[in-house]
Motif scaffolding. Structure first.
Motif, PDB file in Angstrom:
ATOM      1  N   LYS A   1      49.054  23.853 -13.973  1.00 51.24           N
ATOM      2  CA  LYS A   1      49.991  24.017 -15.016  1.00 51.24           C
ATOM      3  C   LYS A   1      49.162  24.711 -16.286  1.00 51.24           C
ATOM      4  O   LYS A   1      48.132  24.040 -16.727  1.00 51.24           O
ATOM      5  CB  LYS A   1      50.790  23.028 -15.527  1.00 51.24           C
TER       6      LYS A   1
ATOM      7  N   LYS B   1      45.686   8.479 -13.299  1.00 46.86           N
ATOM      8  CA  LYS B   1      47.161   7.921 -13.636  1.00 46.86           C
ATOM      9  C   LYS B   1      48.237   8.045 -12.448  1.00 46.86           C
ATOM     10  O   LYS B   1      48.326   9.246 -11.957  1.00 46.86           O
ATOM     11  CB  LYS B   1      47.810   8.835 -14.775  1.00 46.86           C
TER      12      LYS B   1
ATOM     13  N   ILE C   1      43.978  13.544 -13.001  1.00 46.41           N
ATOM     14  CA  ILE C   1      44.579  14.790 -13.922  1.00 46.41           C
ATOM     15  C   ILE C   1      43.232  15.458 -14.673  1.00 46.41           C
ATOM     16  O   ILE C   1      42.510  14.583 -15.318  1.00 46.41           O
ATOM     17  CB  ILE C   1      45.528  14.127 -14.756  1.00 46.41           C
TER      18      ILE C   1
ATOM     19  N   VAL D   1      48.337  19.500  -4.822  1.00 48.16           N
ATOM     20  CA  VAL D   1      47.742  19.905  -5.883  1.00 48.16           C
ATOM     21  C   VAL D   1      48.510  21.143  -6.632  1.00 48.16           C
ATOM     22  O   VAL D   1      49.116  21.905  -6.099  1.00 48.16           O
ATOM     23  CB  VAL D   1      46.328  20.533  -5.645  1.00 48.16           C
ATOM     24  N   SER D   2      48.221  20.857  -7.903  1.00 43.42           N
ATOM     25  CA  SER D   2      49.406  21.754  -8.838  1.00 43.42           C
ATOM     26  C   SER D   2      48.170  22.193  -9.918  1.00 43.42           C
ATOM     27  O   SER D   2      47.690  21.408 -10.415  1.00 43.42           O
ATOM     28  CB  SER D   2      50.680  21.355  -9.190  1.00 43.42           C
TER      29      SER D   2
ATOM     30  N   THR E   1      42.082  18.011 -17.446  1.00 41.90           N
ATOM     31  CA  THR E   1      42.571  19.013 -18.360  1.00 41.90           C
ATOM     32  C   THR E   1      41.456  19.784 -19.179  1.00 41.90           C
ATOM     33  O   THR E   1      40.245  19.365 -19.453  1.00 41.90           O
ATOM     34  CB  THR E   1      43.394  18.207 -19.529  1.00 41.90           C
TER      35      THR E   1
ATOM     36  N   TYR F   1      38.887  14.117 -17.554  1.00 44.03           N
ATOM     37  CA  TYR F   1      39.752  13.687 -16.291  1.00 44.03           C
ATOM     38  C   TYR F   1      39.973  12.265 -16.310  1.00 44.03           C
ATOM     39  O   TYR F   1      39.313  11.425 -16.948  1.00 44.03           O
ATOM     40  CB  TYR F   1      39.036  14.042 -14.952  1.00 44.03           C
TER      41      TYR F   1
ATOM     42  N   LYS G   1      46.262  18.837 -11.511  1.00 46.77           N
ATOM     43  CA  LYS G   1      46.754  17.479 -10.833  1.00 46.77           C
ATOM     44  C   LYS G   1      46.415  17.566  -9.338  1.00 46.77           C
ATOM     45  O   LYS G   1      46.901  18.479  -8.653  1.00 46.77           O
ATOM     46  CB  LYS G   1      48.316  17.406 -11.003  1.00 46.77           C
ATOM     47  N   LEU G   2      45.618  16.560  -8.979  1.00 49.54           N
ATOM     48  CA  LEU G   2      45.208  16.136  -7.626  1.00 49.54           C
ATOM     49  C   LEU G   2      45.852  14.787  -7.144  1.00 49.54           C
ATOM     50  O   LEU G   2      45.339  13.802  -7.748  1.00 49.54           O
ATOM     51  CB  LEU G   2      43.954  16.353  -7.378  1.00 49.54           C
ATOM     52  N   PRO G   3      46.784  14.779  -6.342  1.00 45.03           N
ATOM     53  CA  PRO G   3      47.365  13.437  -5.547  1.00 45.03           C
ATOM     54  C   PRO G   3      46.183  12.983  -4.995  1.00 45.03           C
ATOM     55  O   PRO G   3      45.660  13.496  -4.358  1.00 45.03           O
ATOM     56  CB  PRO G   3      48.396  13.994  -5.003  1.00 45.03           C
TER      57      PRO G   3
ATOM     58  N   VAL H   1      46.193  22.146 -17.101  1.00 43.55           N
ATOM     59  CA  VAL H   1      46.201  20.639 -16.326  1.00 43.55           C
ATOM     60  C   VAL H   1      46.236  20.932 -14.703  1.00 43.55           C
ATOM     61  O   VAL H   1      47.087  21.735 -14.398  1.00 43.55           O
ATOM     62  CB  VAL H   1      47.125  20.103 -16.962  1.00 43.55           C
TER      63      VAL H   1
ATOM     64  N   THR I   1      47.273   9.985  -9.403  1.00 45.13           N
ATOM     65  CA  THR I   1      46.933  11.155  -9.695  1.00 45.13           C
ATOM     66  C   THR I   1      45.649  11.506 -10.502  1.00 45.13           C
ATOM     67  O   THR I   1      45.648  10.970 -11.623  1.00 45.13           O
ATOM     68  CB  THR I   1      48.324  11.919 -10.164  1.00 45.13           C
TER      69      THR I   1
END
Length: 212
Positions: free
Chosen positions: A53, A155, A160, A50-51, A162, A152, A205-207, A203, A158
């Motif tokens: 940004k 993609k 995503i 998870v990240s 925002t 959300y 991001k969750l794999p 943003v 992932t």
């Protein structure tokens, strides 16, 4: 006799053509791509990837400056299910001291002249609604809690999320002035105006993995 046979064959051919053209065609109801995926597939989140940004903006022409947070905790109430189920009631806690833009000069200034003045060492977020078109999350900063909209999508394996934040809704005036004063020159554009915008785009991001 031959002419009668040709006439008969011609009439049969015409009848077949009209029979094909007047056949009833049933319409298949179309589903929104995201709705269709959610209703037919279950997923689980790889929390190790998870990240977060963020992108803030300077100059009159609104040039983006991006960074991440190295320390945060994501608490999922559901570890598998549809995309909506995964996000339902999820909570996020961010340590602002871990802000990281990859710039050793900028990062300490963000901690001291923005987040300290903003009285925010921790950002807390919680998903309130995952229904399509009604997506909302609760965000607490500077001892103020506001609801903001988010979107959300899925993609390349992932999930995503925002959202757009206006820090003025969390009384961010003093923090913006403090940081802009400290970074006056680097926030000055070609028009000679020093500008730091209150807008921040985030943003998450969750794999995810497909449950078989």
């Amino acid at each position: 006799m031959k002419q009668l046979q040709r006439y008969t064959l011609s009439m049969i051919f015409v009848f077949l053509i009209f029979s094909c053209n007047t056949s009833e065609k049933k319409k298949v109801p179309q589903m929104d791509e995201r709705t269709q995926v959610q209703s037919t597939q279950n997923y689980s989140v790889d929390t190790t990837g998870v990240s977060i940004k963020w992108t803030a903006y300077k100059f009159t022409e609104k040039l983006g400056v991006s960074g991440i947070f190295d320390q945060f905790a994501l608490n999922l109430k559901n570890d598998h299910g549809s995309l909506e189920t995964l996000l339902e009631d999820a909570e996020l806690t961010i340590n602002t001291v871990s802000v990281n833009t990859g710039n050793e000069i900028r990062d300490p200034k963000l901690r001291t002249f923005f987040f300290q003045v903003f009285h925010t060492d921790t950002i807390f977020g919680k998903i309130l609604d995952t229904e399509e078109g009604k997506e909302a999350l609760e965000l607490k900063m500077n001892n103020i809690t506001n609801d903001v909209a988010y979107t959300y999508s899925l993609k390349n394996d992932t999930l995503i999320m925002t959202t757009h934040i206006d820090v003025m809704q969390w009384n961010g005036t003093e923090a913006l002035k403090s940081l802009n004063k400290e970074c006056y020159e680097v926030h000055t554009g070609i028009d000679g105006v020093s500008k730091l915008w209150p807008d921040v785009d985030v943003v998450l991001k969750l794999p995810i993995k497909t449950d078989l």
